[in-house]
Write a protein that holds these residues in place. Structure first.
Motif, PDB file in Angstrom:
ATOM      1  N   ILE A 168     -80.480  47.319 -30.297  1.00 34.88           N
ATOM      2  CA  ILE A 168     -79.958  48.646 -30.631  1.00 34.88           C
ATOM      3  C   ILE A 168     -81.074  49.686 -30.531  1.00 34.88           C
ATOM      4  N   LEU A 169     -82.252  49.349 -31.043  1.00 33.65           N
ATOM      5  CA  LEU A 169     -83.387  50.265 -30.937  1.00 33.65           C
ATOM      6  C   LEU A 169     -83.739  50.522 -29.471  1.00 33.65           C
ATOM      7  N   GLY A 170     -83.651  49.491 -28.650  1.00 30.37           N
ATOM      8  CA  GLY A 170     -83.913  49.653 -27.219  1.00 30.37           C
ATOM      9  C   GLY A 170     -82.902  50.571 -26.554  1.00 30.37           C
ATOM     10  N   ALA A 171     -81.645  50.423 -26.924  1.00 30.86           N
ATOM     11  CA  ALA A 171     -80.600  51.278 -26.357  1.00 30.86           C
ATOM     12  C   ALA A 171     -80.791  52.729 -26.797  1.00 30.86           C
ATOM     13  N   ARG A 172     -81.173  52.918 -28.054  1.00 31.95           N
ATOM     14  CA  ARG A 172     -81.411  54.281 -28.546  1.00 31.95           C
ATOM     15  C   ARG A 172     -82.594  54.923 -27.830  1.00 31.95           C
ATOM     16  N   ALA A 173     -83.638  54.149 -27.592  1.00 33.48           N
ATOM     17  CA  ALA A 173     -84.799  54.674 -26.865  1.00 33.48           C
ATOM     18  C   ALA A 173     -84.408  55.032 -25.434  1.00 33.48           C
ATOM     19  N   ALA A 174     -83.540  54.219 -24.828  1.00 32.97           N
ATOM     20  CA  ALA A 174     -83.097  54.483 -23.458  1.00 32.97           C
ATOM     21  C   ALA A 174     -82.283  55.776 -23.388  1.00 32.97           C
ATOM     22  N   GLU A 175     -81.486  56.042 -24.425  1.00 33.19           N
ATOM     23  CA  GLU A 175     -80.703  57.276 -24.447  1.00 33.19           C
ATOM     24  C   GLU A 175     -81.610  58.503 -24.521  1.00 33.19           C
ATOM     25  N   LYS A 176     -82.806  58.304 -25.054  1.00 33.60           N
ATOM     26  CA  LYS A 176     -83.789  59.396 -25.128  1.00 33.60           C
ATOM     27  C   LYS A 176     -84.698  59.398 -23.895  1.00 33.60           C
ATOM     28  N   TYR A 177     -84.367  58.576 -22.906  1.00 34.77           N
ATOM     29  CA  TYR A 177     -85.120  58.445 -21.652  1.00 34.77           C
ATOM     30  C   TYR A 177     -86.567  57.989 -21.892  1.00 34.77           C
ATOM     31  N   ASP A 178     -86.765  57.162 -22.909  1.00 38.43           N
ATOM     32  CA  ASP A 178     -88.090  56.602 -23.199  1.00 38.43           C
ATOM     33  C   ASP A 178     -88.100  55.152 -22.714  1.00 38.43           C
ATOM     34  N   ALA A 179     -88.388  54.973 -21.426  1.00 34.48           N
ATOM     35  CA  ALA A 179     -88.277  53.652 -20.800  1.00 34.48           C
ATOM     36  C   ALA A 179     -89.284  52.662 -21.371  1.00 34.48           C
ATOM     37  N   ALA A 180     -90.486  53.115 -21.673  1.00 33.34           N
ATOM     38  CA  ALA A 180     -91.516  52.196 -22.175  1.00 33.34           C
ATOM     39  C   ALA A 180     -91.116  51.617 -23.534  1.00 33.34           C
ATOM     40  N   ARG A 181     -90.641  52.466 -24.443  1.00 34.82           N
ATOM     41  CA  ARG A 181     -90.220  51.970 -25.758  1.00 34.82           C
ATOM     42  C   ARG A 181     -88.981  51.091 -25.641  1.00 34.82           C
ATOM     43  N   ALA A 182     -88.052  51.482 -24.771  1.00 34.56           N
ATOM     44  CA  ALA A 182     -86.833  50.689 -24.582  1.00 34.56           C
ATOM     45  C   ALA A 182     -87.187  49.296 -24.079  1.00 34.56           C
ATOM     46  N   ARG A 183     -88.083  49.231 -23.100  1.00 30.73           N
ATOM     47  CA  ARG A 183     -88.495  47.938 -22.533  1.00 30.73           C
ATOM     48  C   ARG A 183     -89.127  47.057 -23.613  1.00 30.73           C
ATOM     49  N   GLU A 184     -89.963  47.640 -24.464  1.00 28.02           N
ATOM     50  CA  GLU A 184     -90.633  46.886 -25.530  1.00 28.02           C
ATOM     51  C   GLU A 184     -89.623  46.343 -26.545  1.00 28.02           C
ATOM     52  N   HIS A 185     -88.645  47.166 -26.927  1.00 30.43           N
ATOM     53  CA  HIS A 185     -87.628  46.701 -27.882  1.00 30.43           C
ATOM     54  C   HIS A 185     -86.784  45.576 -27.285  1.00 30.43           C
ATOM     55  N   PHE A 186     -86.396  45.718 -26.024  1.00 29.19           N
ATOM     56  CA  PHE A 186     -85.590  44.665 -25.411  1.00 29.19           C
ATOM     57  C   PHE A 186     -86.396  43.388 -25.227  1.00 29.19           C
ATOM     58  N   ARG A 187     -87.689  43.509 -24.962  1.00 30.24           N
ATOM     59  CA  ARG A 187     -88.537  42.321 -24.856  1.00 30.24           C
ATOM     60  C   ARG A 187     -88.544  41.570 -26.183  1.00 30.24           C
TER      61      ARG A 187
END
Length: 109
Positions: A42-61
């Motif tokens: 969920i945190l990764g999806a929220r980061a992706a909605e903010k166009y923060d690819a680096a944070r999204a990738r880290e959360h999904f990892r």
């Protein structure tokens, strides 16, 4: 003959817990222990909605690392769709969303 006891086994997956976790704040999700994989996704999806690819990738990892093997493929598909959104790749986003089994975004979206 002994009467067998019925045992109700409730084994909720991280993916099933996502709906309940979606209403929580980012801080609450970061501290989640029982459903860590769902919270990180969920945190990764929220980061992706903010166009923060680096944070999204880290959360999904972290989510994939914490998930059970049966859940990893679905989380990878979610990560692909979210990262395509975050990195503004419309063609990849369309394919990833279709793999998730959802309707792809229209051309105007």
């Amino acid at each position: 003959m002994a009467k067998q006891r019925q045992i109700k086994i409730e084994q909720r997956s991280a993916l099933a817990a996502m709906q309940q976790l979606e209403t929580r704040s980012d801080e609450e999700l970061a501290g989640e222990q029982k459903y860590r994989a769902a919270a990180q996704a969920i945190l990764g999806a929220r980061a992706a909605e903010k166009y923060d690819a680096a944070r999204a990738r880290e959360h999904f990892r972290k989510a994939i690392a914490a998930a059970r093997p049966q859940e990893r493929m679905q989380l990878r598909r979610m990560a692909d769709a979210s990262l395509a959104l975050a990195e503004r790749r419309p063609d990849d986003l369309k394919q990833a969303v279709e793999r998730l089994g959802q309707a792809p975004p229209s051309n105007r979206q």
